[in-house]
Enzyme design. Sequence first.
Site, short mmCIF file in Angstrom:
data_model
loop_
_atom_site.label_atom_id
_atom_site.label_comp_id
_atom_site.label_asym_id
_atom_site.label_seq_id
_atom_site.Cartn_x
_atom_site.Cartn_y
_atom_site.Cartn_z
N GLU A 64 7.21 -6.13 19.06
CA GLU A 64 6.23 -6.70 18.13
C GLU A 64 6.91 -7.00 16.80
O GLU A 64 7.67 -6.18 16.28
CB GLU A 64 5.10 -5.69 17.93
CG GLU A 64 4.14 -5.97 16.81
CD GLU A 64 3.23 -4.77 16.53
OE1 GLU A 64 2.41 -4.89 15.61
OE2 GLU A 64 3.35 -3.73 17.22
N GLU A 82 1.37 -7.82 7.34
CA GLU A 82 0.29 -6.83 7.33
C GLU A 82 -0.05 -6.60 5.87
O GLU A 82 0.81 -6.16 5.09
CB GLU A 82 0.73 -5.53 7.99
CG GLU A 82 0.95 -5.68 9.48
CD GLU A 82 1.05 -4.33 10.17
OE1 GLU A 82 0.08 -3.92 10.82
OE2 GLU A 82 2.10 -3.69 10.04
N HIS A 100 9.47 -4.35 15.19
CA HIS A 100 9.31 -3.16 16.03
C HIS A 100 9.90 -3.45 17.41
O HIS A 100 9.20 -3.95 18.31
CB HIS A 100 7.83 -2.82 16.25
CG HIS A 100 7.03 -2.50 15.04
ND1 HIS A 100 6.79 -1.21 14.62
CD2 HIS A 100 6.37 -3.30 14.16
CE1 HIS A 100 6.01 -1.22 13.55
NE2 HIS A 100 5.74 -2.48 13.24
N ASP A 111 5.76 -7.75 13.12
CA ASP A 111 4.70 -7.87 12.13
C ASP A 111 5.17 -8.79 11.01
O ASP A 111 5.85 -8.36 10.07
CB ASP A 111 4.32 -6.50 11.58
CG ASP A 111 3.56 -5.65 12.57
OD1 ASP A 111 2.72 -6.22 13.30
OD2 ASP A 111 3.80 -4.44 12.64
#
Length: 453
Positions: free
Chosen positions: A229, A234, A245, A231
């Site tokens: 993942e 955020e 990640h 991001d």
Amino acid sequence: MHRSALVALSTLAVAYAQQVGTQTAEVHPPLTWQTCTAPGSCTTNNGKVVLDANWRWLHTTDGYTNCYTGNTWDASLCPDAETCAANCALDGADYTGTYGVTATGSSLKLNFVTNGANKNVGSRLYLMDTDTSYHMFKPLNQEFTFDVDVSTLPCGLNGALYFSEMDADGGMARFPTNKAGAKYGTGYCDSQCPRDLKFINGMANVEGWTPDSNSANSGTGNMGSCCSEMDVWEANSMDAAYTPHPCSTDGQTECTDDQCTGGTTGLCDPAGCDFNSFRMGDETFYGSGLTVDTTQPFTVVTQFLTSDNTTSGTLSEIRRLYVQNGQVIQNSKTSVAGLDAYDSITDDFCSAQKTAFGDDNLFAAQGGLQQMGASFAKGVVLVLSIWDDYAANMLWLDSDYPTDADASSPGVHRGNCATTSGVPADVESSAANAYVTYSNIKVGPIGSTFTSS
């Protein structure tokens, strides 16, 4: 970070489903986005968005009986994974009336709380190419840009835009019991290996299902769904972070037991390697009236650089820029004891950050940027969401976290929100009218997606 806490509050049902219901037609809202070759030289793509299956009504295939109500499965309809998948159907969505989702041209507005016939909280959507397939981005040596408005998002809320290594068809080809597919938003995964998903790999997650003690709508089963993942964003009006990640998995992968957690036995790095300007020592960079002024919309630019500056190279650096009121704003630099003045994410930055903060370097253990880049090379799905956090009240983004650590210790003070903030019941009441707007999504070679005056 804790995206598994996303829930919908409804007297219908909140669940993943693998059969298809017929009570409501599924009509995907259109959303345009652009592919660029040079600044001001962009081609418009006619995409669509689809609501994640976790928000949809799950009911019997031949009627209206809920298969899942509150945070509990119907034991007669769902005594086991296979029977449940056969008995239960996922239905279409009223995007605006029920879920507070409005798409207009290149703009997608996601309301936090929607009080229609039933109360709904938050949403998660995916960008599609067609009515049955997600668009697959390959960000290596590319630049990804979007405009965002976070002005109404207080402490405890998160408007998140990110990439997950999901299957383009939502898992239909790999899992024959999945009859709904991308058309109904199935196949979700992320680096938290969420276990609150009601269906994983075409089967109901009923084994070991335990209702959450602090949520009337969610629980966890024995299975989780893992994948790498990125991001990209955020954020709320107080703080923002971008975080890769990596996972050791090849695409969306079911996990059980310790595989679903971080540490030496886990398949993923749930903490990731984050760049949060506040946490990295610049407390005047992002927020109301600051360098990046969150009372106004702005443009977020993320550059995924490779070691040889090609789309087949190894991911080596992730850079961040902002554009607001026609001015390009360079990312803040770290100002933390033990860290050089970094302003982007590299393996060296991540290693130094983990050492300075006293954190285990799971990022390196899971392959670091090279593994993240391998995920990009296979293709990743764009996720757009708004959510509150039943697991940790979003304190990991905008407050002192962990709450039992000394706030003066490096890496603990992440934002100025109180450690008592972010409780979902409070936020859902006081910030019911909050929303996030994502618009003008663009992708192209480095330097092609934005201009300045």
